[in-house]
Write a protein that holds these residues in place. Structure first.
Motif, PDB file in Angstrom:
ATOM      1  N   ALA A   9       0.831  -1.208   0.000  1.00 14.24           N
ATOM      2  CA  ALA A   9       0.000   0.000   0.000  1.00 14.24           C
ATOM      3  C   ALA A   9       0.862   1.253   0.000  1.00 14.24           C
ATOM      4  CB  ALA A   9      -0.935  -0.005   1.209  1.00 14.24           C
ATOM      5  N   LEU A  10       1.885   1.275   0.832  1.00 12.98           N
ATOM      6  CA  LEU A  10       2.752   2.450   0.900  1.00 12.98           C
ATOM      7  C   LEU A  10       3.547   2.635  -0.392  1.00 12.98           C
ATOM      8  CD1 LEU A  10       3.931   2.078   4.587  1.00 12.98           C
ATOM      9  CD2 LEU A  10       2.393   3.838   3.668  1.00 12.98           C
ATOM     10  N   THR A  11       3.951   1.532  -0.992  1.00 11.86           N
ATOM     11  CA  THR A  11       4.667   1.604  -2.270  1.00 11.86           C
ATOM     12  C   THR A  11       3.750   2.192  -3.341  1.00 11.86           C
ATOM     13  OG1 THR A  11       6.083  -0.264  -1.690  1.00 11.86           O
ATOM     14  CG2 THR A  11       5.870   0.257  -4.039  1.00 11.86           C
ATOM     15  N   ALA A  12       2.502   1.737  -3.374  1.00 11.03           N
ATOM     16  CA  ALA A  12       1.553   2.259  -4.358  1.00 11.03           C
ATOM     17  C   ALA A  12       1.302   3.747  -4.143  1.00 11.03           C
ATOM     18  CB  ALA A  12       0.239   1.484  -4.285  1.00 11.03           C
ATOM     19  N   LEU A  13       1.208   4.169  -2.907  1.00  8.64           N
ATOM     20  CA  LEU A  13       0.949   5.575  -2.608  1.00  8.64           C
ATOM     21  C   LEU A  13       2.196   6.446  -2.749  1.00  8.64           C
ATOM     22  CD1 LEU A  13      -1.372   5.147   0.483  1.00  8.64           C
ATOM     23  CD2 LEU A  13      -2.034   5.838  -1.833  1.00  8.64           C
ATOM     24  N   GLY A  14       3.341   5.806  -2.951  1.00  9.70           N
ATOM     25  CA  GLY A  14       4.608   6.524  -3.053  1.00  9.70           C
ATOM     26  C   GLY A  14       4.865   7.162  -4.402  1.00  9.70           C
ATOM     27  N   HIS A  15       3.861   7.230  -5.253  1.00  8.00           N
ATOM     28  CA  HIS A  15       3.988   7.884  -6.555  1.00  8.00           C
ATOM     29  C   HIS A  15       2.974   9.019  -6.598  1.00  8.00           C
ATOM     30  CE1 HIS A  15       3.594   8.607 -10.838  1.00  8.00           C
ATOM     31  NE2 HIS A  15       4.795   8.045 -10.960  1.00  8.00           N
TER      32      HIS A  15
END
Length: 110
Positions: A9-15
């Motif tokens: 989730a954090l990786t996805a939101l990191g863009h």
């Protein structure tokens, strides 16, 4: 929420584009938004938007529903709340928790 789910989730939101799309969907509430509306609001071409929305779907942060030739996307508030709970689990352990509330002044200490 498990650690690997939180990382996804954090990786996805990191863009920037995905974060903006997710925030738009949170703002839209349970009704969600059509893909075209999201693309228009963000100024993102359809193919690029599809890629980013797919990443958010795979991370479990949004869901999609086909409505004829269009797709409606909705924030998964259960997943958002689970991520927040994961991030704040044991927040300020050993204190009354007032220092950890959103918007609270940083506690004095280190």
């Amino acid at each position: 929420m498990e650690t690997n789910q939180a990382i996804a989730a954090l990786t996805a939101l990191g863009h920037a584009t995905r974060l903006a799309a997710f925030r738009l969907l949170v703002e839209a509430g349970p009704g969600g938004r059509m893909a075209g509306e999201i693309g228009e609001a963000l100024g993102v071409p359809g193919a690029t938007l599809s890629f980013h929305l797919k990443e958010l779907v795979q991370a479990g942060l949004i869901g999609s529903e086909s409505q004829g030739r269009n797709v409606c996307y909705r924030a998964r508030f259960d997943a958002m709340n689970a991520l927040l709970a994961y991030l704040t689990h044991n927040c300020c352990a050993g204190s009354d928790g007032d220092d950890c509330a959103p918007g609270a002044a940083p506690p004095r200490g280190c």
